[in-house]
Scaffold this motif. Structure first.
Motif, mmCIF file in Angstrom:
data_model
loop_
_atom_site.group_PDB
_atom_site.id
_atom_site.type_symbol
_atom_site.label_atom_id
_atom_site.label_comp_id
_atom_site.label_asym_id
_atom_site.label_seq_id
_atom_site.Cartn_x
_atom_site.Cartn_y
_atom_site.Cartn_z
ATOM 1 N N UNK A 155 0.772 -1.215 0.056
ATOM 2 C CA UNK A 155 -0.065 -0.006 0.154
ATOM 3 C C UNK A 155 0.952 1.211 -0.068
ATOM 4 N N UNK A 156 0.484 2.311 0.302
ATOM 5 C CA UNK A 156 1.236 3.668 0.268
ATOM 6 C C UNK A 156 2.290 3.758 0.836
ATOM 7 N N UNK A 157 2.623 3.332 2.230
ATOM 8 C CA UNK A 157 3.972 3.585 2.658
ATOM 9 C C UNK A 157 4.990 2.608 2.387
ATOM 10 N N UNK A 158 4.657 1.140 2.066
ATOM 11 C CA UNK A 158 5.497 0.434 1.555
ATOM 12 C C UNK A 158 5.976 0.928 0.245
ATOM 13 N N UNK A 159 5.134 1.397 -0.615
ATOM 14 C CA UNK A 159 5.454 1.794 -1.905
ATOM 15 C C UNK A 159 6.172 3.010 -2.123
ATOM 16 N N UNK A 160 5.923 3.891 -1.124
ATOM 17 C CA UNK A 160 6.883 5.061 -1.253
ATOM 18 C C UNK A 160 8.215 4.827 -0.649
ATOM 19 N N UNK A 161 8.494 3.788 0.255
ATOM 20 C CA UNK A 161 9.794 3.508 0.763
ATOM 21 C C UNK A 161 10.387 2.557 -0.391
ATOM 22 N N UNK A 162 9.533 1.672 -0.991
ATOM 23 C CA UNK A 162 10.319 1.021 -2.209
ATOM 24 C C UNK A 162 10.828 1.864 -3.335
ATOM 25 N N UNK A 163 9.913 2.689 -3.744
ATOM 26 C CA UNK A 163 10.531 3.901 -4.851
ATOM 27 C C UNK A 163 11.461 4.614 -4.321
ATOM 28 N N UNK A 164 11.585 5.110 -3.158
ATOM 29 C CA UNK A 164 12.852 5.900 -2.690
ATOM 30 C C UNK A 164 13.862 5.100 -2.582
ATOM 31 N N UNK A 165 14.095 3.779 -2.190
ATOM 32 C CA UNK A 165 15.323 2.976 -2.424
ATOM 33 C C UNK A 165 15.366 3.003 -3.870
ATOM 34 N N UNK A 224 5.956 6.053 -8.348
ATOM 35 C CA UNK A 224 5.202 5.683 -7.162
ATOM 36 C C UNK A 224 3.888 5.431 -7.758
ATOM 37 N N UNK A 225 3.256 6.066 -8.764
ATOM 38 C CA UNK A 225 2.039 5.741 -9.013
ATOM 39 C C UNK A 225 1.768 4.187 -9.736
ATOM 40 N N UNK A 226 2.747 3.843 -10.331
ATOM 41 C CA UNK A 226 2.722 2.509 -11.009
ATOM 42 C C UNK A 226 2.811 1.554 -9.914
ATOM 43 N N UNK A 227 3.801 1.665 -9.039
ATOM 44 C CA UNK A 227 4.029 0.802 -7.638
ATOM 45 C C UNK A 227 2.676 0.583 -7.131
ATOM 46 N N UNK A 228 2.019 1.699 -6.566
ATOM 47 C CA UNK A 228 0.841 1.867 -5.934
ATOM 48 C C UNK A 228 -0.373 0.814 -6.638
ATOM 49 N N UNK A 229 -0.355 1.149 -8.073
ATOM 50 C CA UNK A 229 -1.358 0.700 -8.964
ATOM 51 C C UNK A 229 -1.182 -0.762 -8.785
ATOM 52 N N UNK A 230 0.009 -1.306 -8.608
ATOM 53 C CA UNK A 230 0.102 -2.898 -8.802
ATOM 54 C C UNK A 230 -0.870 -3.392 -7.554
ATOM 55 N N UNK A 231 -1.066 -2.693 -6.515
ATOM 56 C CA UNK A 231 -1.897 -3.373 -5.425
ATOM 57 C C UNK A 231 -1.453 -4.667 -4.915
ATOM 58 N N UNK A 232 -0.234 -4.952 -4.808
ATOM 59 C CA UNK A 232 0.150 -6.133 -4.330
ATOM 60 C C UNK A 232 -0.352 -6.673 -2.921
ATOM 61 N N UNK A 233 -1.027 -7.685 -2.765
ATOM 62 C CA UNK A 233 -1.589 -8.058 -1.477
ATOM 63 C C UNK A 233 -0.241 -8.770 -0.682
ATOM 64 N N UNK A 234 -0.678 -9.049 0.413
ATOM 65 C CA UNK A 234 0.284 -9.826 1.285
ATOM 66 C C UNK A 234 0.539 -11.205 0.839
ATOM 67 N N UNK A 235 1.606 -11.821 0.696
ATOM 68 C CA UNK A 235 1.813 -13.118 0.355
ATOM 69 C C UNK A 235 1.975 -12.894 -1.341
ATOM 70 N N UNK A 236 2.054 -11.934 -1.706
ATOM 71 C CA UNK A 236 2.401 -12.077 -3.151
ATOM 72 C C UNK A 236 4.233 -11.972 -3.243
ATOM 73 N N UNK A 237 4.355 -12.790 -4.359
ATOM 74 C CA UNK A 237 5.930 -12.945 -4.623
ATOM 75 C C UNK A 237 6.314 -11.700 -5.390
ATOM 76 N N UNK A 238 7.114 -10.831 -5.139
ATOM 77 C CA UNK A 238 7.558 -9.499 -5.725
ATOM 78 C C UNK A 238 8.778 -10.077 -6.736
ATOM 79 N N UNK A 239 8.896 -9.681 -7.874
ATOM 80 C CA UNK A 239 9.984 -10.029 -8.878
ATOM 81 C C UNK A 239 10.561 -8.605 -9.223
#
Length: 96
Positions: free
Chosen positions: A17-27, A51-66
């Motif tokens: 969601x928003x906070x993790x997405x912001x942290x991910x894009x910042x890194x 940030x717009x694209x990462x948040x739009x992915x709406x990855x739920x818990x237990x998703x494997x991120x690649x």
């Protein structure tokens, strides 16, 4: 041109969601490499610095991120993003 890729399980309680997405894009923005993210190994791939694209992915818990990256610091970028997700986004926690 150096290329790197990795996958990591997203176990953050509310997903990407928003906070993790912001942290991910910042890194991701801290690296010169082109970095992409997908919730499926076959894509679609999105710009991990958007940030717009990462948040739009709406990855739920237990998703494997690649993650995949291309550039001089690709390996370091992918490693940093994997560490961020594995730390449950605590690595860049402000005020912690």
């Amino acid at each position: 041109m150096t290329k790197a890729n990795a996958s990591v399980l997203l176990f953050h309680e509310v997903g990407l969601h928003a906070r993790p997405s912001v942290k991910l894009t910042k890194v991701a923005k801290g690296f010169g490499a082109r970095i992409e993210l997908a919730t499926n190994a076959d894509g679609p791939w999105i710009d991990a610095k958007s940030i717009v694209r990462v948040m739009a992915a709406k990855a739920p818990k237990d998703t494997v991120l690649h993650f995949r990256a291309e550039g001089g610091d690709a390996e370091a970028a992918v490693a940093a993003l994997v560490r961020l997700v594995e730390s449950d986004f605590a690595e860049v926690e402000e005020g912690a």
